[in-house]
Design an enzyme around this catalytic site. Sequence first.
Site, PDB file in Angstrom:
ATOM      1  N   CYS A  74     -16.600   3.114 -19.699  1.00  0.00           N
ATOM      2  CA  CYS A  74     -17.919   3.274 -18.872  1.00  0.00           C
ATOM      3  C   CYS A  74     -18.864   2.075 -19.324  1.00  0.00           C
ATOM      4  CB  CYS A  74     -18.529   4.760 -19.208  1.00  0.00           C
ATOM      5  SG  CYS A  74     -17.541   6.009 -18.321  1.00  0.00           S
TER       6      CYS A  74
ATOM      7  N   CYS B 178     -24.181   5.734 -12.453  1.00  0.00           N
ATOM      8  CA  CYS B 178     -23.399   6.461 -12.397  1.00  0.00           C
ATOM      9  C   CYS B 178     -23.499   7.910 -12.861  1.00  0.00           C
ATOM     10  CB  CYS B 178     -21.837   6.076 -12.988  1.00  0.00           C
ATOM     11  SG  CYS B 178     -20.352   7.095 -13.001  1.00  0.00           S
TER      12      CYS B 178
ATOM     13  N   CYS C  59     -18.512  -1.048 -17.326  1.00  0.00           N
ATOM     14  CA  CYS C  59     -18.019  -0.617 -16.112  1.00  0.00           C
ATOM     15  C   CYS C  59     -19.476  -1.389 -15.231  1.00  0.00           C
ATOM     16  CB  CYS C  59     -18.028   0.847 -15.541  1.00  0.00           C
ATOM     17  SG  CYS C  59     -18.135   1.039 -13.808  1.00  0.00           S
TER      18      CYS C  59
ATOM     19  N   CYS D 250     -12.234   2.760 -14.503  1.00  0.00           N
ATOM     20  CA  CYS D 250     -12.827   4.077 -14.172  1.00  0.00           C
ATOM     21  C   CYS D 250     -11.285   4.907 -14.349  1.00  0.00           C
ATOM     22  CB  CYS D 250     -13.525   4.319 -12.925  1.00  0.00           C
ATOM     23  SG  CYS D 250     -14.146   6.019 -12.652  1.00  0.00           S
TER      24      CYS D 250
ATOM     25  N   GLU E 286       0.795  -1.099   0.172  1.00  0.00           N
ATOM     26  CA  GLU E 286      -0.036   0.004   0.003  1.00  0.00           C
ATOM     27  C   GLU E 286       0.883   1.277  -0.158  1.00  0.00           C
ATOM     28  OE1 GLU E 286      -3.310   0.577  -0.213  1.00  0.00           O
ATOM     29  OE2 GLU E 286      -3.560  -1.564  -0.976  1.00  0.00           O
TER      30      GLU E 286
END
Length: 352
Positions: free
Chosen positions: A203, A212, A206, A196, A41
């Site tokens: 899109c 959205c 997605c 995204c 991370e």
Amino acid sequence: MTDQRLAIDLSQRALQWFDHSGRKDLPWQKDINPYRVWVSEIMLQQTQVTTVIPYFQRFMQELPTVQDLAAAEEDRVLHLWTGLGYYSRARNLHKTAKTVCEQLNGQFPNTVDQLCDLPGIGRSTAGAIVSIAFQLPATILDGNVKRVLARFHAVAGWPGKGEVMNRLWQIAEAHAPQTRVADYSQVMMDLGATLCTRSKPACGICPLKQDCLARIQGNPQDYPGKKPKKILPVKTAQILIIKNPAGELLLEKRPPSGIWGGLWVFPQLDSEADPSDYCQQHFGKTAVKIERWPHFRHTFSHYHFDMTPIIIQLQKTPSIAMEANQRLWYNRQQPVEIGLAAPIKKLLAKLD
């Protein structure tokens, strides 16, 4: 659809997509433990997955446990980090490893608040560790997730502003499920990284496209809002690449804090100064050749740094003080494991 129903629907659709399309073979998704999740991370902050993978694999091979990291010399840690940039991340990794081993019996805390007390761990990173490594409910909001949620809810404004960030945290908390928390954290990052994306989001495929708002408005590229542009100042310096007769190069260690903190660099000289005067002052009459290379630019977050490399060949190795391990003669054929600033690494490659 109610806000609660929408939140549940988003997590369900995202997890269904994860089951058949999510990434499940990344190196840090294997042998999962808090140490591996934490290191991944931190590396992934402001850095793409494809760039991080070889660094993570090498880091884990060299320092497979938090105890190994805590016991390592800082130079070794920075050496393994060289090229990833934002070196404060590496220094904070080292500090946190020492804290975990010396004060927490080698065990990472399993709450967001406790993890946030450790150097370099923020709220989102802590949430990732808690949800992925401990599989406990926690919320993440890294750059990818910000983009997904800002577009899904059409949250206007730059996330660097407090009110925008607070709104995104509220949304992220509302969407976070109580089950499959590790998979949910991963899929939200995956959606931002693979579908995204900043430019040309996919899109059409997605799983969240139905509700959205940015897609419905037809302007997903407007979310999240962009950081206001500012003109960066320019700093200049001469970078002295000083060679002794054996071909070794003089390096100096930067102070622990500030730009390139703890890294090894070539000596710097003000752009107006005369390298010949510098050589006379520091090496006497040992410089036999001085060559000037074209300048190049390295950009930090808050200024441009224009550097002019000056190649200085010495007739003999001067007896300069190498006090407190702050200077060394660097042998490119048998390099020591030290942290090098990115421009220095590029100059070394050019010399080779």
